[in-house]
Design a protein around this motif. Structure first.
Motif, PDB file in Angstrom:
ATOM      1  N   HIS A  99     -19.174  -0.423   7.301  1.00 55.03           N
ATOM      2  CA  HIS A  99     -18.392  -1.508   7.885  1.00 55.03           C
ATOM      3  C   HIS A  99     -17.479  -0.947   8.972  1.00 55.03           C
ATOM      4  O   HIS A  99     -16.785   0.048   8.777  1.00 55.03           O
ATOM      5  CB  HIS A  99     -17.570  -2.207   6.803  1.00 55.03           C
ATOM      6  N   LEU A 104     -14.686  -2.090  10.394  1.00 51.56           N
ATOM      7  CA  LEU A 104     -13.242  -2.127  10.178  1.00 51.56           C
ATOM      8  C   LEU A 104     -12.794  -0.944   9.317  1.00 51.56           C
ATOM      9  O   LEU A 104     -11.756  -0.335   9.572  1.00 51.56           O
ATOM     10  CB  LEU A 104     -12.828  -3.447   9.524  1.00 51.56           C
ATOM     11  N   MET A 117     -15.526  -4.683  17.860  1.00 50.85           N
ATOM     12  CA  MET A 117     -16.087  -5.070  16.572  1.00 50.85           C
ATOM     13  C   MET A 117     -16.238  -6.586  16.486  1.00 50.85           C
ATOM     14  O   MET A 117     -17.251  -7.094  15.995  1.00 50.85           O
ATOM     15  CB  MET A 117     -15.195  -4.577  15.433  1.00 50.85           C
ATOM     16  N   LEU A 118     -15.254  -7.325  16.978  1.00 47.11           N
ATOM     17  CA  LEU A 118     -15.350  -8.785  16.957  1.00 47.11           C
ATOM     18  C   LEU A 118     -16.482  -9.294  17.841  1.00 47.11           C
ATOM     19  O   LEU A 118     -17.191 -10.241  17.485  1.00 47.11           O
ATOM     20  CB  LEU A 118     -14.018  -9.404  17.394  1.00 47.11           C
ATOM     21  N   THR A 148     -19.676  -8.627  15.994  1.00 44.13           N
ATOM     22  CA  THR A 148     -19.807  -9.581  14.894  1.00 44.13           C
ATOM     23  C   THR A 148     -20.225 -10.954  15.413  1.00 44.13           C
ATOM     24  O   THR A 148     -21.051 -11.637  14.797  1.00 44.13           O
ATOM     25  CB  THR A 148     -18.482  -9.693  14.117  1.00 44.13           C
ATOM     26  N   HIS A 178     -22.875  -9.662  11.856  1.00 38.60           N
ATOM     27  CA  HIS A 178     -22.551  -8.605  10.897  1.00 38.60           C
ATOM     28  C   HIS A 178     -21.554  -7.640  11.531  1.00 38.60           C
ATOM     29  O   HIS A 178     -21.606  -7.382  12.723  1.00 38.60           O
ATOM     30  CB  HIS A 178     -23.797  -7.819  10.484  1.00 38.60           C
ATOM     31  N   ALA A 179     -20.669  -7.091  10.721  1.00 36.97           N
ATOM     32  CA  ALA A 179     -19.673  -6.136  11.214  1.00 36.97           C
ATOM     33  C   ALA A 179     -20.090  -4.708  10.911  1.00 36.97           C
ATOM     34  O   ALA A 179     -19.258  -3.855  10.636  1.00 36.97           O
ATOM     35  CB  ALA A 179     -18.317  -6.435  10.619  1.00 36.97           C
TER      36      ALA A 179
END
Length: 106
Positions: free
Chosen positions: A27, A29, A86-87, A90, A95-96
Motif C-alpha cells: 500500500h 500510504l 498516490m491519489l 488511485t 487501487h492504492a
C-alpha cells in the motif's frame, strides 16, 4: 549506557522499522509513512553523532543538519507530492498499490 548510544540505538531501530515497512507493504500510504519514519531515525542518529569523542562538547554541524532536515520535513513538500501522486494513481486504477511488473506483461 550513554545518551548518545541510546539515541543512536533508537535511530537505528526506527530506520530499520521504516525500511522493513517500505519493503514489505504494498500500500502506497504505508510506504510514504515508512519513508517519514526512516527520516526520523536519521535525525536521531545525527543527534547521537553530535558529541565529540565522548566529551560533553557538542559539534554544531550535526545539529544544524538536524534543524535543516526538520524544516524540510515540516514543509512536507516531498510527502505532499507523494500523496498527490498516490491519489492520482488511485483515481486512475481504483487501487492504492503499485501494479506488479508480472501482471503488466501480456
Amino acid at each position: 549506557m550513554s545518551a548518545a548510544f541510546f539515541y543512536a540505538l533508537a535511530g537505528t531501530g526506527l530506520f530499520s522499522i521504516g525500511l522493513h515497512a517500505l519493503l514489505v507493504h504494498r500500500h502506497l500510504l504505508r510506504k510514504i509513512l515508512a519513508i517519514n519514519v526512516m527520516g526520523s531515525g536519521v535525525f536521531l542518529v545525527l543527534a547521537a553523532m553530535a558529541t565529540r569523542n565522548g566529551i560533553a562538547i557538542l559539534d554544531p554541524v550535526p545539529h544544524a543538519m538536524i534543524i535543516t532536515g526538520i524544516v524540510v520535513a515540516v514543509a512536507v513538500a516531498a510527502t505532499a507530492l507523494a500523496l498527490v501522486l498516490m491519489l492520482k494513481l488511485t483515481a486512475e486504477t481504483g487501487h492504492a498499490v503499485l501494479p506488479d511488473s508480472k501482471e503488466d506483461k501480456p
